[in-house]
Scaffold this motif. Structure first.
Motif, PDB file in Angstrom:
ATOM      1  N   TYR A  48       0.838  -1.199   0.000  1.00  0.00           N
ATOM      2  CA  TYR A  48       0.000   0.000   0.000  1.00  0.00           C
ATOM      3  C   TYR A  48       0.871   1.246   0.000  1.00  0.00           C
ATOM      4  O   TYR A  48       2.062   1.195   0.327  1.00  0.00           O
ATOM      5  CB  TYR A  48      -1.005  -0.003   1.167  1.00  0.00           C
ATOM      6  CG  TYR A  48      -0.410   0.063   2.557  1.00  0.00           C
ATOM      7  CD1 TYR A  48       0.000  -1.076   3.235  1.00  0.00           C
ATOM      8  CD2 TYR A  48      -0.279   1.289   3.212  1.00  0.00           C
ATOM      9  CE1 TYR A  48       0.529  -1.005   4.515  1.00  0.00           C
ATOM     10  CE2 TYR A  48       0.256   1.370   4.495  1.00  0.00           C
ATOM     11  CZ  TYR A  48       0.655   0.215   5.136  1.00  0.00           C
ATOM     12  OH  TYR A  48       1.197   0.282   6.407  1.00  0.00           O
ATOM     13  N   TYR A  49       0.252   2.355  -0.392  1.00  0.00           N
ATOM     14  CA  TYR A  49       0.990   3.604  -0.562  1.00  0.00           C
ATOM     15  C   TYR A  49       1.039   4.351   0.768  1.00  0.00           C
ATOM     16  O   TYR A  49       0.012   4.549   1.418  1.00  0.00           O
ATOM     17  CB  TYR A  49       0.282   4.435  -1.641  1.00  0.00           C
ATOM     18  CG  TYR A  49       0.836   5.821  -1.871  1.00  0.00           C
ATOM     19  CD1 TYR A  49       2.204   6.069  -1.837  1.00  0.00           C
ATOM     20  CD2 TYR A  49      -0.016   6.881  -2.167  1.00  0.00           C
ATOM     21  CE1 TYR A  49       2.701   7.340  -2.059  1.00  0.00           C
ATOM     22  CE2 TYR A  49       0.477   8.155  -2.399  1.00  0.00           C
ATOM     23  CZ  TYR A  49       1.837   8.374  -2.331  1.00  0.00           C
ATOM     24  OH  TYR A  49       2.334   9.635  -2.556  1.00  0.00           O
ATOM     25  N   PHE A  78      -5.457   0.432  -6.611  1.00  0.00           N
ATOM     26  CA  PHE A  78      -4.956   0.939  -7.887  1.00  0.00           C
ATOM     27  C   PHE A  78      -3.931  -0.026  -8.480  1.00  0.00           C
ATOM     28  O   PHE A  78      -3.341  -0.837  -7.768  1.00  0.00           O
ATOM     29  CB  PHE A  78      -4.287   2.307  -7.691  1.00  0.00           C
ATOM     30  CG  PHE A  78      -5.242   3.366  -7.199  1.00  0.00           C
ATOM     31  CD1 PHE A  78      -6.025   4.083  -8.089  1.00  0.00           C
ATOM     32  CD2 PHE A  78      -5.369   3.634  -5.840  1.00  0.00           C
ATOM     33  CE1 PHE A  78      -6.913   5.052  -7.637  1.00  0.00           C
ATOM     34  CE2 PHE A  78      -6.254   4.602  -5.385  1.00  0.00           C
ATOM     35  CZ  PHE A  78      -7.030   5.318  -6.289  1.00  0.00           C
ATOM     36  N   THR A 112      -2.257   6.560  -7.738  1.00  0.00           N
ATOM     37  CA  THR A 112      -2.906   6.826  -6.459  1.00  0.00           C
ATOM     38  C   THR A 112      -3.216   8.321  -6.328  1.00  0.00           C
ATOM     39  O   THR A 112      -2.690   9.137  -7.081  1.00  0.00           O
ATOM     40  CB  THR A 112      -2.000   6.409  -5.278  1.00  0.00           C
ATOM     41  OG1 THR A 112      -0.749   7.087  -5.425  1.00  0.00           O
ATOM     42  CG2 THR A 112      -1.786   4.915  -5.234  1.00  0.00           C
ATOM     43  N   GLN A 156      -4.722   3.045   0.420  1.00  0.00           N
ATOM     44  CA  GLN A 156      -4.659   2.800  -1.021  1.00  0.00           C
ATOM     45  C   GLN A 156      -3.730   1.620  -1.295  1.00  0.00           C
ATOM     46  O   GLN A 156      -2.519   1.729  -1.107  1.00  0.00           O
ATOM     47  CB  GLN A 156      -4.140   4.042  -1.739  1.00  0.00           C
ATOM     48  CG  GLN A 156      -5.032   5.254  -1.528  1.00  0.00           C
ATOM     49  CD  GLN A 156      -4.467   6.487  -2.200  1.00  0.00           C
ATOM     50  OE1 GLN A 156      -4.542   6.623  -3.399  1.00  0.00           O
ATOM     51  NE2 GLN A 156      -3.898   7.389  -1.422  1.00  0.00           N
TER      52      GLN A 156
END
Lengths: 214, 416
Positions: free
Chosen positions: A15-16, B177, B183, B190
């Motif tokens: 994840y970001y 994504f 993103t 995310q």
């Protein structure tokens, strides 16, 4: 009777972190502030993502600094950084910051790259679970090593150093403590994931085990 | 490697064991088993046509094989609704579109009236793309976990549309994504989940040399020279004119053929115009083959990618670039533009080349023609990259991990 070696795996979803760097200074800010799992992802997990190859630079920081920012000297310094020398993410992070900070301190200008070339600090959420494979002796260990996934090898050979906070992997520890094979354990522990990909490591370990049971 | 084990014409996870190893498959099965009984719903806008329907078509049967109860629903709507959502789609890709307040109302009214009903006992709800995104508002008391799966590149999204959609997206437990570059700044987590290709599908399965030769005869392309292939629909964003210019530079040094293969949907007037321009540009050149193929030409595309000496992807924008993935899986060296999903897949100088100009494209093709050993090495590395990252089992594994993450949102290391 010695306790069997139980194989686990570590599967991760990425994840970001919501932090990205577009020059050396923002990289340094990110290194200081992102969660530990981001350092783990870019420094250690990169070995798993590229486990089938031996490319120029195995960690993501070195790749970006060398390939996008074109700071060749810093790229080499980051590439030679061996995360396996550390048993805690916090120590690896501190060393990374030291390397980048020293370089930033010597520089006057900082190239800024467009957004699409930015370094996105990513984190990995890791799930650890047993894969239902055990080995009670060296023969069974050879059979198991032939079939376990690269993720399982990564978990036991690389991640275990952080988990156990020891300068060894848990396969070597089992061989030394439960199978009383200290020499074999030492030889396996000496195989560097930076010099060989995980499949080569798998084959080398199997060869060492074959030689030991001859 | 065609599989004989099919259920209802779909492949099962175990069919992929010879490709990704039985150890990998066993670990994915275990990951699913750790859930216990699970119910989930997927909602998108169509069950026929388009990449999302194609993915759900193989994805859902495999989840069902793994013991999950999966329902696939679609949002319905009239022409007006889909005209608005098409405009959303274009604007989110960065194209200019005009909007009125009425259009946004049309969208919300339709979602309110025509969104499918989500069963209360569903554990997970996955909403695909913008068309049904706002339906989460209908469930303010929801107990299930909701994820919004975005299949499009939002990196240059029109702010009017994104600002409208964003509050809905932030209601979800997670957004998903393809790549980090897509993103957005969101309050919700995310996750990154790249797409995948099916190595057992007609587009990617192994072909014999005889099968490939027959297809090439049918397509009218002799195999007497080295072959450069680009597979892409006829669209300016795919860079067909640059590909032709690069080929003309390469041909000064190497005897070769260029194949541009793709489709041009009849409802896409620009596609037809681009195709006509391309045809005009190459008129009379027997070494350049423009193949306008029907949408179901999977084996033809497969053969073209396999006979290629070099595959190119000269796009200026690319969502992910699954045609690059397909070529890499076939062990081909790929020369692609240094953008988006292409950059994500090709390791420059290791598994292919990334370029920034027509000249660079021509130079790298020549380099590969002159170094067959390098081309082979790149192809081997490319295939291994795809084998380890971008096949059906990896996609299934990532989704299972996402569902586990939605259930256990605390901490980055979780022992199951």
């Amino acid at each position: 009777m010695a306790k069997p070696f139980q194989f686990f795996t570590e599967q991760g979803i990425v994840y970001y972190s919501t932090f990205k760097a577009d020059n050396l200074k923002s990289l340094l800010t990110g290194l200081r502030g992102v969660p530990s799992s981001s350092i783990f992802y870019h420094l250690y997990h990169s070995l798993l993502r590229r486990h089938f190859t031996t490319t120029d630079y195995m960690n993501d920081f070195a790749q970006w600094v060398w390939g996008v920012l074109w700071h060749k000297t810093l790229g080499e310094k980051l590439a030679s950084f061996d995360p396996l020398e550390f048993t805690r993410i916090r120590d690896a992070r501190a060393r990374l910051i030291e390397i980048v900070d020293n370089y930033v301190g010597e520089s006057e200008y900082f190239l800024r790259v467009p957004e699409e070339q930015a370094f996105y600090f990513l984190c990995v959420k890791s799930f650890i679970y047993p894969v239902g494979i055990k080995a009670s002796n060296l023969h069974e260990l050879i059979q198991a090593l032939r079939i376990v996934s690269p993720q399982s090898l990564f978990y036991h050979l690389i991640e275990s150093r952080l988990r156990l906070r020891k300068a060894s992997n848990d396969l070597s520890i089992w061989l030394e403590e439960d199978m009383e094979q200290p020499e074999l354990a030492s030889k396996i522990n000496a195989i560097s994931p930076y010099e060989y990909n995980l499949e080569e490591i798998r084959n080398r370990i199997i060869t060492l085990l074959h030689n030991a049971v001859k | 490697m065609p599989s004989s084990k099919k259920k209802n014409n779909h492949h099962r996870l175990e069919d992929y064991a010879p490709i990704v190893t039985s150890g990998v498959i066993k670990e994915i099965e275990e990951l699913a088993h750790l859930f216990g009984p699970v119910k989930m719903v997927h909602v998108n806008s169509t069950k026929e046509g388009g990449g999302v329907a194609e993915i759900l078509g193989w994805f859902i049967p495999i989840l069902e094989d793994l013991g999950m109860e999966v329902k696939w629903d679609t949002i319905t709507g009239d022409t007006e609704f889909f005209t608005v959502t098409k405009k959303f789609h274009n604007a989110l890709h960065g194209m200019h579109e005009d909007f009125t307040e009425e259009m946004f109302r049309t969208y919300l009214d339709n979602v309110q009236s025509n969104a499918p009903v989500i069963p209360e006992d569903a554990d997970f709800v996955v909403i695909h793309d913008p068309q049904p995104a706002a339906m989460i508002l209908k469930y303010p008391e929801r107990k299930n976990k909701w994820a919004w799966r975005c299949h499009i590149d939002l990196s240059v999204a029109d702010l009017r549309v994104w600002s409208f959609l964003r509050p809905f997206v932030e209601c979800y437990d997670a957004a998903v994504f393809h790549m980090p570059q897509y993103t957005k700044n969101l309050m919700s987590p995310q996750f990154l989940l790249p797409p995948a290709i099916d190595p057992l599908a007609p587009k990617n399965e192994e072909l014999t040399d005889e099968e490939m030769s027959k297809i090439m005869v049918k397509l009218g392309v002799p195999r007497d020279k080295r072959i450069i292939v680009q597979v892409a629909r006829f669209d300016r964003l795919k860079g067909p004119f640059g590909a032709i210019k690069a080929f003309q530079m390469v041909r000064r040094w190497h005897d070769a053929r260029l194949i541009l293969a793709g489709g041009s949907a009849t409802d896409d007037p620009e596609g037809q115009a681009v195709l006509a321009e391309v045809m005009e540009m190459v008129e009379g050149d027997e070494d350049i083959h423009i193949l306008d193929l029907p949408p179901d030409s999977h084996r033809e595309i497969n053969a073209l990618q396999r006979v290629a000496d070099v595959v190119i992807q000269n796009s200026t924008r690319e969502g992910f670039g699954l045609t690059v993935t397909e070529a890499m899986w076939k062990g081909k060296p790929v020369v692609g533009t240094d953008i988006g999903g292409i950059r994500h897949q090709i390791m420059h100088g290791v598994s292919g080349f990334l370029t920034h100009s027509v000249e660079g494209l021509a130079y790298r093709i020549r380099q590969l023609f002159g170094n067959p050993g390098m081309a082979r090495r790149f192809g081997t590395q490319a295939r291994e990259y795809v084998r380890n990252n971008l096949l059906v089992p990896h996609h299934i594994r990532r989704w299972l991990l996402l569902f586990h993450s939605l259930r256990q949102s605390n901490g980055d290391v979780i022992t199951l």
